[in-house]
Structures are given as structure tokens and as C-alpha cells.
Design an enzyme around this catalytic site. Structure first.
Site, PDB file in Angstrom:
ATOM      1  N   THR A 136      -5.886  -7.212  10.445  1.00 20.81           N
ATOM      2  CA  THR A 136      -6.054  -5.905   9.788  1.00 20.81           C
ATOM      3  C   THR A 136      -5.494  -4.749  10.604  1.00 20.81           C
ATOM      4  O   THR A 136      -4.846  -3.853  10.062  1.00 20.81           O
ATOM      5  CB  THR A 136      -7.565  -5.658   9.516  1.00 20.81           C
ATOM      6  OG1 THR A 136      -8.081  -6.791   8.808  1.00 20.81           O
ATOM      7  CG2 THR A 136      -7.767  -4.408   8.681  1.00 20.81           C
ATOM      8  N   ASN A 175      -2.302   0.259   6.655  1.00 22.62           N
ATOM      9  CA  ASN A 175      -1.789  -0.985   7.228  1.00 22.62           C
ATOM     10  C   ASN A 175      -0.851  -1.770   6.303  1.00 22.62           C
ATOM     11  O   ASN A 175      -0.768  -2.993   6.369  1.00 22.62           O
ATOM     12  CB  ASN A 175      -2.943  -1.854   7.744  1.00 22.62           C
ATOM     13  CG  ASN A 175      -3.913  -2.276   6.652  1.00 22.62           C
ATOM     14  OD1 ASN A 175      -3.764  -1.856   5.509  1.00 22.62           O
ATOM     15  ND2 ASN A 175      -4.875  -3.101   6.996  1.00 22.62           N
ATOM     16  N   ARG A 217      -2.335 -14.387   4.744  1.00 22.90           N
ATOM     17  CA  ARG A 217      -2.955 -13.657   5.850  1.00 22.90           C
ATOM     18  C   ARG A 217      -2.205 -13.907   7.162  1.00 22.90           C
ATOM     19  O   ARG A 217      -2.084 -13.012   8.000  1.00 22.90           O
ATOM     20  CB  ARG A 217      -4.440 -13.994   5.950  1.00 22.90           C
ATOM     21  CG  ARG A 217      -5.189 -13.406   4.752  1.00 22.90           C
ATOM     22  CD  ARG A 217      -6.636 -13.812   4.696  1.00 22.90           C
ATOM     23  NE  ARG A 217      -7.475 -13.094   5.657  1.00 22.90           N
ATOM     24  CZ  ARG A 217      -7.939 -11.854   5.475  1.00 22.90           C
ATOM     25  NH1 ARG A 217      -7.617 -11.175   4.399  1.00 22.90           N
ATOM     26  NH2 ARG A 217      -8.707 -11.302   6.370  1.00 22.90           N
ATOM     27  N   TYR A 253     -12.488  -1.694  -3.939  1.00 25.85           N
ATOM     28  CA  TYR A 253     -13.071  -1.879  -2.602  1.00 25.85           C
ATOM     29  C   TYR A 253     -14.595  -1.727  -2.617  1.00 25.85           C
ATOM     30  O   TYR A 253     -15.190  -1.361  -1.596  1.00 25.85           O
ATOM     31  CB  TYR A 253     -12.446  -0.880  -1.628  1.00 25.85           C
ATOM     32  CG  TYR A 253     -11.049  -1.267  -1.165  1.00 25.85           C
ATOM     33  CD1 TYR A 253     -10.849  -2.402  -0.371  1.00 25.85           C
ATOM     34  CD2 TYR A 253      -9.936  -0.505  -1.492  1.00 25.85           C
ATOM     35  CE1 TYR A 253      -9.589  -2.765   0.071  1.00 25.85           C
ATOM     36  CE2 TYR A 253      -8.660  -0.862  -1.055  1.00 25.85           C
ATOM     37  CZ  TYR A 253      -8.499  -1.988  -0.272  1.00 25.85           C
ATOM     38  OH  TYR A 253      -7.250  -2.342   0.176  1.00 25.85           O
ATOM     39  N   LYS A 263       0.824  -1.216   0.000  1.00 22.34           N
ATOM     40  CA  LYS A 263       0.000   0.000   0.000  1.00 22.34           C
ATOM     41  C   LYS A 263       0.862   1.273   0.000  1.00 22.34           C
ATOM     42  O   LYS A 263       2.073   1.226   0.257  1.00 22.34           O
ATOM     43  CB  LYS A 263      -0.924  -0.024   1.219  1.00 22.34           C
ATOM     44  CG  LYS A 263      -1.952  -1.162   1.178  1.00 22.34           C
ATOM     45  CD  LYS A 263      -2.974  -1.001   2.296  1.00 22.34           C
ATOM     46  CE  LYS A 263      -4.015  -2.105   2.261  1.00 22.34           C
ATOM     47  NZ  LYS A 263      -5.104  -1.871   3.245  1.00 22.34           N
ATOM     48  N   HIS A 313      -2.292  -5.380   1.636  1.00 18.61           N
ATOM     49  CA  HIS A 313      -3.604  -6.018   1.493  1.00 18.61           C
ATOM     50  C   HIS A 313      -3.380  -7.477   1.121  1.00 18.61           C
ATOM     51  O   HIS A 313      -2.441  -7.793   0.394  1.00 18.61           O
ATOM     52  CB  HIS A 313      -4.406  -5.330   0.384  1.00 18.61           C
ATOM     53  CG  HIS A 313      -5.630  -6.101  -0.027  1.00 18.61           C
ATOM     54  ND1 HIS A 313      -6.806  -6.034   0.682  1.00 18.61           N
ATOM     55  CD2 HIS A 313      -5.832  -6.986  -1.039  1.00 18.61           C
ATOM     56  CE1 HIS A 313      -7.694  -6.834   0.096  1.00 18.61           C
ATOM     57  NE2 HIS A 313      -7.135  -7.428  -0.948  1.00 18.61           N
ATOM     58  N   ARG A 356       2.383  -6.577   9.082  1.00 19.93           N
ATOM     59  CA  ARG A 356       1.670  -5.404   9.616  1.00 19.93           C
ATOM     60  C   ARG A 356       2.210  -4.980  10.977  1.00 19.93           C
ATOM     61  O   ARG A 356       2.296  -3.781  11.276  1.00 19.93           O
ATOM     62  CB  ARG A 356       0.170  -5.689   9.669  1.00 19.93           C
ATOM     63  CG  ARG A 356      -0.484  -5.591   8.284  1.00 19.93           C
ATOM     64  CD  ARG A 356      -1.925  -5.991   8.321  1.00 19.93           C
ATOM     65  NE  ARG A 356      -2.630  -5.707   7.078  1.00 19.93           N
ATOM     66  CZ  ARG A 356      -3.708  -6.366   6.663  1.00 19.93           C
ATOM     67  NH1 ARG A 356      -4.188  -7.359   7.403  1.00 19.93           N
ATOM     68  NH2 ARG A 356      -4.297  -6.052   5.531  1.00 19.93           N
ATOM     69  N   GLU A 380      -9.846 -10.377  -7.491  1.00 13.83           N
ATOM     70  CA  GLU A 380      -8.892  -9.288  -7.257  1.00 13.83           C
ATOM     71  C   GLU A 380      -7.690  -9.388  -8.188  1.00 13.83           C
ATOM     72  O   GLU A 380      -7.185  -8.373  -8.661  1.00 13.83           O
ATOM     73  CB  GLU A 380      -8.446  -9.313  -5.790  1.00 13.83           C
ATOM     74  CG  GLU A 380      -9.565  -8.907  -4.842  1.00 13.83           C
ATOM     75  CD  GLU A 380      -9.169  -8.949  -3.376  1.00 13.83           C
ATOM     76  OE1 GLU A 380     -10.033  -8.671  -2.537  1.00 13.83           O
ATOM     77  OE2 GLU A 380      -7.993  -9.274  -3.071  1.00 13.83           O
ATOM     78  N   PHE A 386     -15.598   3.830   6.756  1.00 13.00           N
ATOM     79  CA  PHE A 386     -14.197   4.065   6.391  1.00 13.00           C
ATOM     80  C   PHE A 386     -13.957   4.059   4.879  1.00 13.00           C
ATOM     81  O   PHE A 386     -12.818   4.172   4.429  1.00 13.00           O
ATOM     82  CB  PHE A 386     -13.281   3.038   7.072  1.00 13.00           C
ATOM     83  CG  PHE A 386     -13.621   1.598   6.749  1.00 13.00           C
ATOM     84  CD1 PHE A 386     -13.103   0.987   5.614  1.00 13.00           C
ATOM     85  CD2 PHE A 386     -14.437   0.851   7.588  1.00 13.00           C
ATOM     86  CE1 PHE A 386     -13.406  -0.333   5.314  1.00 13.00           C
ATOM     87  CE2 PHE A 386     -14.751  -0.466   7.298  1.00 13.00           C
ATOM     88  CZ  PHE A 386     -14.227  -1.063   6.146  1.00 13.00           C
TER      89      PHE A 386
HETATM   90  P1  CMP Z   1      -7.561  -4.358   3.558  1.00  8.72           P
HETATM   91  O1  CMP Z   1      -7.094  -5.713   3.873  1.00  8.72           O
HETATM   92  O2  CMP Z   1      -6.938  -3.648   2.412  1.00  8.72           O
HETATM   93  O3  CMP Z   1      -9.142  -4.400   3.310  1.00  8.72           O
HETATM   94  C1  CMP Z   1      -9.999  -3.320   3.578  1.00  8.72           C
HETATM   95  C2  CMP Z   1      -9.288  -2.217   4.296  1.00  8.72           C
HETATM   96  O4  CMP Z   1     -10.131  -1.294   4.933  1.00  8.72           O
HETATM   97  C3  CMP Z   1      -8.452  -2.804   5.402  1.00  8.72           C
HETATM   98  O5  CMP Z   1      -7.350  -3.444   4.846  1.00  8.72           O
HETATM   99  C4  CMP Z   1      -8.169  -1.566   6.248  1.00  8.72           C
HETATM  100  O6  CMP Z   1      -7.009  -0.886   5.817  1.00  8.72           O
HETATM  101  C5  CMP Z   1      -9.388  -0.738   5.982  1.00  8.72           C
HETATM  102  N1  CMP Z   1     -10.243  -0.726   7.145  1.00  8.72           N
HETATM  103  C6  CMP Z   1     -10.929  -1.719   7.683  1.00  8.72           C
HETATM  104  N2  CMP Z   1     -11.618  -1.300   8.751  1.00  8.72           N
HETATM  105  C7  CMP Z   1     -11.360  -0.003   8.871  1.00  8.72           C
HETATM  106  C8  CMP Z   1     -11.774   0.985   9.771  1.00  8.72           C
HETATM  107  N3  CMP Z   1     -12.622   0.719  10.779  1.00  8.72           N
HETATM  108  N4  CMP Z   1     -11.274   2.230   9.602  1.00  8.72           N
HETATM  109  C9  CMP Z   1     -10.438   2.506   8.569  1.00  8.72           C
HETATM  110  N5  CMP Z   1     -10.016   1.588   7.670  1.00  8.72           N
HETATM  111  C10 CMP Z   1     -10.472   0.356   7.833  1.00  8.72           C
END
Ligand code: CMP
Length: 141
Positions: free
Chosen positions: A92, A113, A86, A50, A10, A116, A103, A127, A58
Site C-alpha cells: 500500500t 498510491n 497485489r 470504502y 486512481k 487499488h 506503486r 467490488e 484516513f
Molecule cells: P487501497 O488499496 O485503495 O485501499 C484503501 C486505501 O486507503 C489504500 O489503498 C490507501 O490509499 C489508503 N490508506 C491506507 N492507509 C492509509 C493511511 N494511514 N493514510 C492515508 N491513506 C491510507
């Protein structure tokens, strides 16, 4: 396509120049990189990627962030790729991620984070297709 997952390094990790270290973790973790790109997504592309999160609180922050700078989408191959990736990246929210995960070591916040990873084989297939033409994926089809 059970042995494939889609990873994205990212914008936060790219800006911090962590992509080399993250790729090393991926390779040392036993994944083969079958496709790679460096792209800056448009806001619209990030919203498309997304789409499943549209309407969540978010969504705006997430898609603004993911279109804020370069990213590296990667096609990764390994037995049990989705689950093993994962495990490699951790949960996450980096605050809750296990020691030694990507992470935990490279991410600053839930929103930013570092990486992905697809959450299912079905989503991995979708994807991968979002970012890669079949001709640009090495020898898995
Ligand atoms: P990712 O695995 O890319 O998939 C969806 C993304 O949304 C996740 O990583 C986070 O970076 C983001 N995400 C999920 N929950 C939240 C949240 N509560 N606030 C902000 N970002 C979020």
C-alpha cells in the site's frame, strides 16, 4: 470467482497520464481486461466503496481523494488474480513497495498510491459488483 480481481487506476495516476503505462504493466503481467470504465465517483460513491474503512483516521482524506477526479475501474482476469495483482502493484505504501511494482514506479504517497487492488476473492466479487453490471463484463460468468 477466484480468477477475478477489481483494480482501480486512481485519480493521481489518471491526472499524471499514467493510465496507459499502468494498463501495459497489467497486460504484460498476464491479466485479461474483462471490463473497464472511466468514471468520476461522487463523494458518496467513494464512501460506499470504502465503507469498510469508515471511522478510520484516513477515511475523509481517502474518499475526498477518490472523488477528486476520473478513475478507471477494471475487471481483471487471471489465475490467482487477487494475489498476483497485489504482487504486481506492490504494498500500500509506495515507499515500501518492491522495485518494479506499479506503486513503486507511479505512486507518490500512501494516500495517493496510483492503484487499488482487491484484497480477497470475497471482496473482489463485491467490488466488481459495485462498479459493473454483469452484462458489462466480458465472458467470465
Ligand atoms: P487501497 O488499496 O485503495 O485501499 C484503501 C486505501 O486507503 C489504500 O489503498 C490507501 O490509499 C489508503 N490508506 C491506507 N492507509 C492509509 C493511511 N494511514 N493514510 C492515508 N491513506 C491510507
Amino acid at each position: 470467482m477466484v480468477n477475478i480481481t477489481l483494480a482501480i487506476i486512481k485519480p493521481d495516476a489518471m491526472a499524471a497520464r499514467h493510465q496507459g503505462k499502468i494498463l501495459d504493466r497489467i497486460l504484460q503481467g498476464g491479466f485479461n481486461v474483462r471490463g473497464s470504465r472511466i468514471i468520476r465517483m461522487s463523494k458518496q460513491q467513494a464512501e460506499g466503496f470504502y465503507e469498510v474503512h469508515r471511522g478510520k483516521p484516513f477515511f475523509e482524506e481517502l474518499t475526498a481523494f477518490m472523488s477528486s477526479g476520473p478513475t478507471m475501474p477494471l475487471v481483471l482476469e487471471k489465475d490467482n488474480a487477487v494475489a498476483d495483482f497485489r504482487d504486481l502493484i506492490g504494498v500500500t505504501n509506495p515507499a515500501d513497495a518492491a522495485e518494479g511494482t506499479i506503486r513503486k514506479d507511479f505512486a507518490a504517497s500512501l494516500g495517493e498510491n496510483a492503484v487499488h487492488g482487491s484484497d480477497s476473492d470475497e471482496n473482489a466479487e463485491k467490488e466488481v459488483a459495485f462498479f459493473f453490471a454483469r452484462a458489462d463484463i466480458l465472458g467470465v460468468f
